[in-house]
Design a protein around this motif. Structure first.
Motif, PDB file in Angstrom:
ATOM      1  N   LYS A   1       0.841  -1.196   0.000  1.00 28.86           N
ATOM      2  CA  LYS A   1       0.000   0.000   0.000  1.00 28.86           C
ATOM      3  C   LYS A   1       0.876   1.245   0.000  1.00 28.86           C
ATOM      4  CE  LYS A   1      -4.337   1.190   2.228  1.00 28.86           C
ATOM      5  NZ  LYS A   1      -5.125   1.062   3.448  1.00 28.86           N
ATOM      6  N   ILE A   2       1.102   1.796  -1.165  1.00 30.14           N
ATOM      7  CA  ILE A   2       1.872   3.033  -1.236  1.00 30.14           C
ATOM      8  C   ILE A   2       0.913   4.145  -1.620  1.00 30.14           C
ATOM      9  CG2 ILE A   2       3.733   4.280  -2.399  1.00 30.14           C
ATOM     10  CD1 ILE A   2       5.072   1.624  -2.878  1.00 30.14           C
ATOM     11  N   LYS A   3       0.800   5.112  -0.731  1.00 34.31           N
ATOM     12  CA  LYS A   3      -0.169   6.169  -0.986  1.00 34.31           C
ATOM     13  C   LYS A   3       0.406   7.516  -0.636  1.00 34.31           C
ATOM     14  CE  LYS A   3      -4.843   4.467  -0.549  1.00 34.31           C
ATOM     15  NZ  LYS A   3      -6.072   4.628   0.215  1.00 34.31           N
ATOM     16  N   GLN A   4       0.235   8.479  -1.522  1.00 36.07           N
ATOM     17  CA  GLN A   4       0.497   9.857  -1.128  1.00 36.07           C
ATOM     18  C   GLN A   4      -0.876  10.498  -1.034  1.00 36.07           C
ATOM     19  OE1 GLN A   4       3.833  12.192  -1.796  1.00 36.07           O
ATOM     20  NE2 GLN A   4       4.464  10.990  -3.526  1.00 36.07           N
ATOM     21  N   PHE A   5      -1.580  10.122   0.000  1.00 36.80           N
ATOM     22  CA  PHE A   5      -2.955  10.553   0.181  1.00 36.80           C
ATOM     23  C   PHE A   5      -3.066  11.250   1.527  1.00 36.80           C
ATOM     24  CE2 PHE A   5      -7.260  10.087   1.676  1.00 36.80           C
ATOM     25  CZ  PHE A   5      -8.039  10.267   0.547  1.00 36.80           C
ATOM     26  N   PHE A   6      -3.545  12.473   1.512  1.00 37.41           N
ATOM     27  CA  PHE A   6      -3.700  13.231   2.752  1.00 37.41           C
ATOM     28  C   PHE A   6      -5.171  13.602   2.884  1.00 37.41           C
ATOM     29  CE2 PHE A   6       0.571  13.611   1.379  1.00 37.41           C
ATOM     30  CZ  PHE A   6       1.339  13.683   2.523  1.00 37.41           C
ATOM     31  N   SER A   7      -5.685  13.516   4.093  1.00 33.57           N
ATOM     32  CA  SER A   7      -7.089  13.850   4.266  1.00 33.57           C
ATOM     33  C   SER A   7      -7.286  14.827   5.413  1.00 33.57           C
ATOM     34  CB  SER A   7      -7.902  12.583   4.510  1.00 33.57           C
ATOM     35  OG  SER A   7      -9.261  12.942   4.570  1.00 33.57           O
TER      36      SER A   7
ATOM     37  N   PRO B   1     -15.418  17.376   2.359  1.00 28.80           N
ATOM     38  CA  PRO B   1     -16.330  16.420   1.702  1.00 28.80           C
ATOM     39  C   PRO B   1     -16.651  16.796   0.261  1.00 28.80           C
ATOM     40  CG  PRO B   1     -17.094  16.900   3.911  1.00 28.80           C
ATOM     41  CD  PRO B   1     -15.949  17.837   3.661  1.00 28.80           C
ATOM     42  N   LEU B   2     -16.473  18.054  -0.112  1.00 32.69           N
ATOM     43  CA  LEU B   2     -16.801  18.478  -1.472  1.00 32.69           C
ATOM     44  C   LEU B   2     -15.593  18.600  -2.384  1.00 32.69           C
ATOM     45  CD1 LEU B   2     -19.464  21.241  -0.766  1.00 32.69           C
ATOM     46  CD2 LEU B   2     -19.851  19.037  -1.849  1.00 32.69           C
ATOM     47  N   VAL B   3     -14.404  18.657  -1.819  1.00 30.12           N
ATOM     48  CA  VAL B   3     -13.220  18.923  -2.642  1.00 30.12           C
ATOM     49  C   VAL B   3     -12.120  17.906  -2.406  1.00 30.12           C
ATOM     50  CG1 VAL B   3     -11.467  20.629  -3.276  1.00 30.12           C
ATOM     51  CG2 VAL B   3     -13.703  21.405  -2.485  1.00 30.12           C
ATOM     52  N   GLN B   4     -11.757  17.209  -3.474  1.00 28.77           N
ATOM     53  CA  GLN B   4     -10.544  16.412  -3.446  1.00 28.77           C
ATOM     54  C   GLN B   4      -9.619  16.982  -4.522  1.00 28.77           C
ATOM     55  OE1 GLN B   4      -9.183  12.245  -4.981  1.00 28.77           O
ATOM     56  NE2 GLN B   4     -10.582  11.927  -3.284  1.00 28.77           N
ATOM     57  N   THR B   5      -8.373  17.211  -4.190  1.00 31.20           N
ATOM     58  CA  THR B   5      -7.466  17.819  -5.157  1.00 31.20           C
ATOM     59  C   THR B   5      -6.317  16.879  -5.496  1.00 31.20           C
ATOM     60  OG1 THR B   5      -6.164  18.865  -3.412  1.00 31.20           O
ATOM     61  CG2 THR B   5      -7.948  20.159  -4.339  1.00 31.20           C
ATOM     62  N   LEU B   6      -5.738  17.113  -6.669  1.00 29.15           N
ATOM     63  CA  LEU B   6      -4.485  16.486  -7.047  1.00 29.15           C
ATOM     64  C   LEU B   6      -3.460  17.616  -7.014  1.00 29.15           C
ATOM     65  CD1 LEU B   6      -3.181  13.829  -8.182  1.00 29.15           C
ATOM     66  CD2 LEU B   6      -3.340  14.941 -10.406  1.00 29.15           C
TER      67      LEU B   6
ATOM     68  N   ALA C   1      -2.067  25.320   7.334  1.00 33.55           N
ATOM     69  CA  ALA C   1      -3.475  25.017   7.043  1.00 33.55           C
ATOM     70  C   ALA C   1      -3.705  23.597   6.519  1.00 33.55           C
ATOM     71  CB  ALA C   1      -4.016  26.022   6.031  1.00 33.55           C
ATOM     72  N   PHE C   2      -2.788  23.106   5.681  1.00 28.84           N
ATOM     73  CA  PHE C   2      -3.044  21.836   4.999  1.00 28.84           C
ATOM     74  C   PHE C   2      -1.970  20.799   5.300  1.00 28.84           C
ATOM     75  CE2 PHE C   2      -4.748  25.191   2.136  1.00 28.84           C
ATOM     76  CZ  PHE C   2      -6.094  24.923   2.355  1.00 28.84           C
ATOM     77  N   LYS C   3      -2.415  19.556   5.424  1.00 25.96           N
ATOM     78  CA  LYS C   3      -1.476  18.464   5.712  1.00 25.96           C
ATOM     79  C   LYS C   3      -0.449  18.303   4.595  1.00 25.96           C
ATOM     80  CE  LYS C   3      -4.461  15.653   8.610  1.00 25.96           C
ATOM     81  NZ  LYS C   3      -5.226  14.396   8.734  1.00 25.96           N
ATOM     82  N   THR C   4      -0.899  18.515   3.354  1.00 23.48           N
ATOM     83  CA  THR C   4       0.035  18.382   2.227  1.00 23.48           C
ATOM     84  C   THR C   4       1.165  19.407   2.351  1.00 23.48           C
ATOM     85  OG1 THR C   4      -1.567  19.717   1.010  1.00 23.48           O
ATOM     86  CG2 THR C   4      -1.507  17.379   0.503  1.00 23.48           C
ATOM     87  N   ASP C   5       0.818  20.638   2.735  1.00 21.29           N
ATOM     88  CA  ASP C   5       1.831  21.690   2.871  1.00 21.29           C
ATOM     89  C   ASP C   5       2.804  21.350   3.999  1.00 21.29           C
ATOM     90  OD1 ASP C   5       0.472  22.945   0.900  1.00 21.29           O
ATOM     91  OD2 ASP C   5      -0.026  24.754   2.016  1.00 21.29           O
ATOM     92  N   ASP C   6       2.265  20.868   5.097  1.00 23.47           N
ATOM     93  CA  ASP C   6       3.106  20.484   6.226  1.00 23.47           C
ATOM     94  C   ASP C   6       4.110  19.406   5.792  1.00 23.47           C
ATOM     95  OD1 ASP C   6       3.372  20.718   9.263  1.00 23.47           O
ATOM     96  OD2 ASP C   6       3.247  18.556   8.951  1.00 23.47           O
ATOM     97  N   TYR C   7       3.604  18.431   5.046  1.00 27.17           N
ATOM     98  CA  TYR C   7       4.467  17.362   4.540  1.00 27.17           C
ATOM     99  C   TYR C   7       5.551  17.918   3.617  1.00 27.17           C
ATOM    100  CZ  TYR C   7       5.979  13.530   1.591  1.00 27.17           C
ATOM    101  OH  TYR C   7       6.747  12.658   0.893  1.00 27.17           O
ATOM    102  N   LEU C   8       5.151  18.809   2.713  1.00 27.70           N
ATOM    103  CA  LEU C   8       6.105  19.362   1.744  1.00 27.70           C
ATOM    104  C   LEU C   8       7.187  20.210   2.423  1.00 27.70           C
ATOM    105  CD1 LEU C   8       3.625  20.426  -1.070  1.00 27.70           C
ATOM    106  CD2 LEU C   8       5.390  18.654  -1.266  1.00 27.70           C
ATOM    107  N   ILE C   9       6.785  21.004   3.406  1.00 18.44           N
ATOM    108  CA  ILE C   9       7.762  21.856   4.106  1.00 18.44           C
ATOM    109  C   ILE C   9       8.782  20.974   4.831  1.00 18.44           C
ATOM    110  CG2 ILE C   9       8.060  23.575   5.937  1.00 18.44           C
ATOM    111  CD1 ILE C   9       5.174  24.573   5.201  1.00 18.44           C
ATOM    112  N   CYS C  10       8.280  19.939   5.484  1.00 20.82           N
ATOM    113  CA  CYS C  10       9.152  18.993   6.184  1.00 20.82           C
ATOM    114  C   CYS C  10      10.116  18.327   5.197  1.00 20.82           C
ATOM    115  CB  CYS C  10       8.285  17.948   6.891  1.00 20.82           C
ATOM    116  SG  CYS C  10       9.220  16.813   7.885  1.00 20.82           S
ATOM    117  N   ALA C  11       9.580  17.844   4.073  1.00 21.32           N
ATOM    118  CA  ALA C  11      10.411  17.158   3.074  1.00 21.32           C
ATOM    119  C   ALA C  11      11.421  18.116   2.450  1.00 21.32           C
ATOM    120  CB  ALA C  11       9.517  16.542   1.998  1.00 21.32           C
ATOM    121  N   TYR C  12      11.029  19.368   2.227  1.00 20.70           N
ATOM    122  CA  TYR C  12      11.940  20.364   1.642  1.00 20.70           C
ATOM    123  C   TYR C  12      13.150  20.574   2.548  1.00 20.70           C
ATOM    124  CZ  TYR C  12      13.829  24.883   0.251  1.00 20.70           C
ATOM    125  OH  TYR C  12      14.675  25.888  -0.127  1.00 20.70           O
TER     126      TYR C  12
END
Ligand SMILES: [Zn+2]
Length: 183
Positions: free
Chosen positions: A2-8, A114-119, A154-165
């Protein structure tokens, strides 16, 4: 495996259907309009996130809209736009800066509500000009030097990206050189 780059950001993961056809107003049946053949698809909306870098620092901005927290600049790709144009446009609208694109460093799925999923397509960029000014969706800009300075994100994706950067964990997929600078 299970490899996922999925943030909710939400516990509600099922898509929400329209009740009525957005074209002709008839009630939908199984997401399909019996009158005009419109069908509702549940697809993620593509967005770009722009890692704006200068001397190892990263630019984040305070959001004007809810959640009024800090975020990496970026936004939705317009219908008539190539995603690399979106990078230049969103960065300029929100920060006043002109960029040279270094590479694509990440693509993630983010369930924002619930209304927005983004790539989320993330592009790493260097500042090459412009006047640093927060505008459009951002009210304040801040350069951070480490992940510790990234609080109230604000967003989990941003938190992940800042950490990875700051961990130097972001790979770079090269961009066609014709699109590196805005024309
Ligand atoms: Zn219809």
């Amino acid at each position: 495996m299970k490899i996922k780059q999925f943030f909710s950001q939400t516990s509600h993961l099922a898509p929400i259907s329209f009740k009525y056809c957005p074209h002709c107003g008839k009630p939908l049946q199984h997401q399909k309009c019996p009158a005009c053949d419109y069908k509702q698809y549940f697809n993620p909306a593509p967005t770009v996130t722009v890692l704006v870098c200068k001397d190892g620092k990263l630019l984040i901005g305070k959001r004007k809209n809810e959640p009024q927290k800090w975020a990496i600049p970026g936004g939705f790709i317009s219908y008539d736009e190539c995603f690399l144009e979106t990078v230049h446009r969103e960065a300029f609208e929100e920060t006043g800066l002109q960029l040279a694109l270094r590479g694509i460093c990440n693509v993630m799925t983010s369930h924002v509500s619930p209304l927005v999923q983004t790539l989320v397509i993330t592009v790493l960029c260097d500042v090459i000009g412009g006047q640093e000014t927060p505008s459009d969706d951002l009210t304040e800009l801040k350069w951070i030097r480490s992940y510790d300075e990234a609080t109230d994100i604000a967003f989990k994706t941003d938190d992940y990206l800042i950490c990875a950067y700051f961990d130097n964990k972001l790979p770079l997929f090269p961009i066609d050189e014709r699109f590196i600078r805005h024309r």
